[in-house]
Design an enzyme around this catalytic site. Structure first.
Site, PDB file in Angstrom:
ATOM      1  N   LYS A 168       0.851  -1.185   0.000  1.00 22.25           N
ATOM      2  CA  LYS A 168       0.000   0.000   0.000  1.00 22.25           C
ATOM      3  C   LYS A 168       0.887   1.236   0.000  1.00 22.25           C
ATOM      4  O   LYS A 168       1.883   1.286   0.748  1.00 22.25           O
ATOM      5  CB  LYS A 168      -0.893  -0.003   1.238  1.00 22.25           C
ATOM      6  CG  LYS A 168      -1.880  -1.170   1.280  1.00 22.25           C
ATOM      7  CD  LYS A 168      -3.025  -0.969   0.305  1.00 22.25           C
ATOM      8  CE  LYS A 168      -4.085  -2.050   0.467  1.00 22.25           C
ATOM      9  NZ  LYS A 168      -5.239  -1.822  -0.413  1.00 22.25           N
ATOM     10  N   ASP A 243      -9.423  -0.749  -9.322  1.00 25.38           N
ATOM     11  CA  ASP A 243     -10.121  -1.407  -8.216  1.00 25.38           C
ATOM     12  C   ASP A 243     -11.371  -0.578  -7.905  1.00 25.38           C
ATOM     13  O   ASP A 243     -12.466  -0.883  -8.402  1.00 25.38           O
ATOM     14  CB  ASP A 243      -9.182  -1.525  -6.997  1.00 25.38           C
ATOM     15  CG  ASP A 243      -9.871  -2.096  -5.759  1.00 25.38           C
ATOM     16  OD1 ASP A 243     -11.070  -2.396  -5.813  1.00 25.38           O
ATOM     17  OD2 ASP A 243      -9.211  -2.235  -4.711  1.00 25.38           O
ATOM     18  N   LYS A 267     -13.588  -7.679  -7.365  1.00 26.77           N
ATOM     19  CA  LYS A 267     -13.958  -8.041  -5.999  1.00 26.77           C
ATOM     20  C   LYS A 267     -15.435  -8.390  -5.985  1.00 26.77           C
ATOM     21  O   LYS A 267     -16.269  -7.557  -6.349  1.00 26.77           O
ATOM     22  CB  LYS A 267     -13.719  -6.858  -5.058  1.00 26.77           C
ATOM     23  CG  LYS A 267     -12.256  -6.535  -4.827  1.00 26.77           C
ATOM     24  CD  LYS A 267     -12.106  -5.404  -3.815  1.00 26.77           C
ATOM     25  CE  LYS A 267     -10.632  -5.174  -3.531  1.00 26.77           C
ATOM     26  NZ  LYS A 267     -10.415  -3.963  -2.741  1.00 26.77           N
TER      27      LYS A 267
HETATM   28 MG    MG Z   1      -7.177  -2.024  -3.981  1.00 30.37          MG
END
Ligand code: MG
Length: 374
Positions: A168, A243, A267
């Protein structure tokens, strides 16, 4: 054998399961998994479990555990009795008409598929025409105080077997930590995720990151900054991965038209369920984009269902789904999800997901329950 599902009762379990350590990303910190478990019982008495798992604190999405809990209690759970007899393969059409967030819908659809698979005594992946295979797993590492702490953590996860590492990043924690990890792990499949923390004015940061042979750069810019993402992609040889931008078939279509990403993180939670995820996979692959399965992360119920999807041969990169122990001392499914020393997760045999929900643990971590029946 039943070919469709009719709901007899629904129980919503709000649970809070502690993380083994807090997870810090560019826009916040989470210390426990606050999730909603959906337990659906069919007219035949078959039980299916689903999970709605938005991240706490609206760091990631507008939906939070509180908003999903409210919409499930007040609207979506009661509405299920009006769905009638439905096959799970068409249930997403009913869900599309409901005013509820994607996470709530993903949880309900997961429970439908699980009940159906249990009724058929078949594995979930079989119902999707997916061939069973071990799923390659990668690890996502939050933001640390020091580079040494980050390096120590990368070393640990690599030794556990994870096939790639995702770091991250945020402004002030980007080129330096990536350079340090790359210097110590020259061959490691490595990528970064900015969780939308930058603007196009920061493109110099990404041009620097372009030197480190990253697999991809995930969500560098705001979810709706597609034109800017396309502009950034032209400047880089590293593929950009969407994302937060890829929340539905509609936004996927915009991403493809704008050429704003070359890779899509699919996702199940963010897109509203397994059926929507499969439709997005098909559309993205047809357009030449590469895909992989991400996670919120979730508890074992949603993780197990996403693992069945991740067995699909059209996915090109390791999944973000990790071993239960990476997040929880006490996940709510049995067996726990584990990775082998080569970084693969193998789904146990058996009907449904192959994992069993441990009711004692669900009760241990439950903070509220709501029940609905015909
Ligand atoms: Mg992500």
């Amino acid at each position: 054998m039943t070919e469709s599902i009719a709901v007899k009762s629904v129980a919503l379990h709000r649970v809070r399961v502690p993380f083994v350590e807090p997870f810090r990303i560019s826009n916040g910190v989470v210390a426990e998994k606050d999730a909603i478990l959906i337990e659906l019982t069919t007219k035949e008495g078959i039980i299916g479990w689903g999970e709605a798992s938005p991240m706490s604190g609206s760091f990631y999405s507008a939906a939070t555990p509180d908003t999903s809990w409210t919409v499930l209690r007040e609207q979506l759970a009661p509405a299920l009795f009006s769905a009638g007899e439905v096959h799970p393969a068409t249930f997403f059409e009913f869900l599309r008409e409901q005013q509820a967030d994607q996470f709530a819908k993903a949880g309900v659809e997961g429970a439908f598929w699980d009940a159906y698979a249990n009724a058929q005594r078949r594995a979930l992946y079989e119902l999707f025409g997916i061939e069973r295979r071990p799923v390659p797993s990668g690890v996502a590492i939050g933001i640390f105080e020091t580079i040494d702490a980050l390096i120590e953590r990368v070393r640990r996860y690599v030794s556990e077997g994870y096939q790639r590492v995702k770091i991250k990043i945020q402004p002030g924690w980007d080129v330096e930590p990536v350079a340090a990890v790359r210097a110590r792990f020259p061959q490691l499949p490595l990528m970064v995720d900015a969780n939308a923390a930058y603007t196009i004015d920061d493109s110099h940061v990404f041009r620097e990151l372009d030197r480190f042979d990253l697999m991809m750069i995930e969500q560098p810019l705001a979810a709706d900054a597609m034109e800017e993402a396309a502009e950034l992609q032209i400047q880089l040889s590293t593929p950009l991965c969407a994302d937060e931008s890829a929340e539905s078939l509609t936004t996927l279509d915009q991403l493809m038209k704008q050429r704003a990403a070359r890779v899509i993180n699919i996702k199940v939670q963010r897109v509203g369920g397994l059926s929507e995820a499969l439709l997005m996979l098909k559309a993205a692959c047809a357009a030449g984009l590469r895909c992989w399965v991400g996670t919120m992360p979730e508890l074992g119920i949603a993780s197990a269902q996403a693992l069945h999807l991740a067995m699909h041969s059209a996915f090109s990169f390791p999944t973000d789904i990790e071993a239960s122990s990476r997040w929880y001392a006490d996940d709510i499914v049995e067996p726990a999800i584990t990775i082998d020393q080569n970084g693969f997760i193998t789904v146990p045999g058996g009907p449904g997901t192959g994992f069993k929900v441990n009711r004692e643990k669900v009760e241990r971590y439950t903070t509220a329950v709501e029940r609905f029946s015909l």
